[in-house]
Design a protein around this motif. Structure first.
Motif, PDB file in Angstrom:
ATOM      1  N   ALA A  32       0.816  -1.217   0.000  1.00  0.00           N
ATOM      2  CA  ALA A  32       0.000   0.000   0.000  1.00  0.00           C
ATOM      3  C   ALA A  32       0.853   1.274   0.000  1.00  0.00           C
ATOM      4  O   ALA A  32       0.299   2.375  -0.057  1.00  0.00           O
ATOM      5  CB  ALA A  32      -0.921   0.000   1.218  1.00  0.00           C
ATOM      6  N   GLU A  33       2.169   1.107   0.074  1.00  0.00           N
ATOM      7  CA  GLU A  33       3.092   2.245   0.172  1.00  0.00           C
ATOM      8  C   GLU A  33       2.763   3.123   1.384  1.00  0.00           C
ATOM      9  O   GLU A  33       2.707   4.346   1.309  1.00  0.00           O
ATOM     10  CB  GLU A  33       3.106   3.051  -1.124  1.00  0.00           C
ATOM     11  N   LEU A  34       2.551   2.439   2.505  1.00  0.00           N
ATOM     12  CA  LEU A  34       2.299   3.084   3.792  1.00  0.00           C
ATOM     13  C   LEU A  34       3.360   2.615   4.767  1.00  0.00           C
ATOM     14  O   LEU A  34       4.039   1.618   4.522  1.00  0.00           O
ATOM     15  CB  LEU A  34       0.920   2.685   4.333  1.00  0.00           C
ATOM     16  N   SER A  35       3.467   3.285   5.886  1.00  0.00           N
ATOM     17  CA  SER A  35       4.400   2.817   6.912  1.00  0.00           C
ATOM     18  C   SER A  35       3.756   1.674   7.694  1.00  0.00           C
ATOM     19  O   SER A  35       2.520   1.605   7.811  1.00  0.00           O
ATOM     20  CB  SER A  35       4.767   3.961   7.864  1.00  0.00           C
ATOM     21  N   TRP A  36       4.610   0.808   8.225  1.00  0.00           N
ATOM     22  CA  TRP A  36       4.084  -0.276   9.058  1.00  0.00           C
ATOM     23  C   TRP A  36       3.312   0.280  10.260  1.00  0.00           C
ATOM     24  O   TRP A  36       2.221  -0.223  10.563  1.00  0.00           O
ATOM     25  CB  TRP A  36       5.224  -1.200   9.522  1.00  0.00           C
ATOM     26  N   PRO A  37       3.810   1.335  10.945  1.00  0.00           N
ATOM     27  CA  PRO A  37       3.031   1.839  12.084  1.00  0.00           C
ATOM     28  C   PRO A  37       1.639   2.335  11.699  1.00  0.00           C
ATOM     29  O   PRO A  37       0.710   2.211  12.494  1.00  0.00           O
ATOM     30  CB  PRO A  37       3.893   2.985  12.632  1.00  0.00           C
ATOM     31  N   THR A  38       1.485   2.852  10.491  1.00  0.00           N
ATOM     32  CA  THR A  38       0.154   3.289  10.064  1.00  0.00           C
ATOM     33  C   THR A  38      -0.794   2.101   9.995  1.00  0.00           C
ATOM     34  O   THR A  38      -1.908   2.155  10.530  1.00  0.00           O
ATOM     35  CB  THR A  38       0.224   4.011   8.699  1.00  0.00           C
TER      36      THR A  38
END
Length: 77
Positions: A32-38
């Protein structure tokens, strides 16, 4: 947060979808091209996902956005 039960229910729904596809949180975040914490915070119900994040998650899960948002709103109560 105005609707914590709804946010929690969505997080649980997202977790079920992710696991059904055999993805880790990191793999979903990468796709998703997001950070893992998100991803972790959205699943935990501690972060409200923006429309941009929801769209990224839907694309990564190969789902229409409306299907990503089709969940039992009462599940988090």
């Amino acid at each position: 947060m105005k609707h914590p039960a709804l946010v929690q229910a969505f997080g649980e729904h997202l977790r079920r979808l992710r696991k059904a596809r055999g993805l880790s949180q990191q793999a979903l975040a990468d796709e998703a091209e997001l950070s893992w914490p998100t991803v972790q915070r959205v699943e935990a119900g501690t972060q409200v996902a923006s429309l941009d994040v929801l769209a990224s998650l839907a694309l990564a899960l190969h789902l229409p956005l409306k299907e990503l948002l089709d969940f039992d709103e009462e599940a988090g109560t």
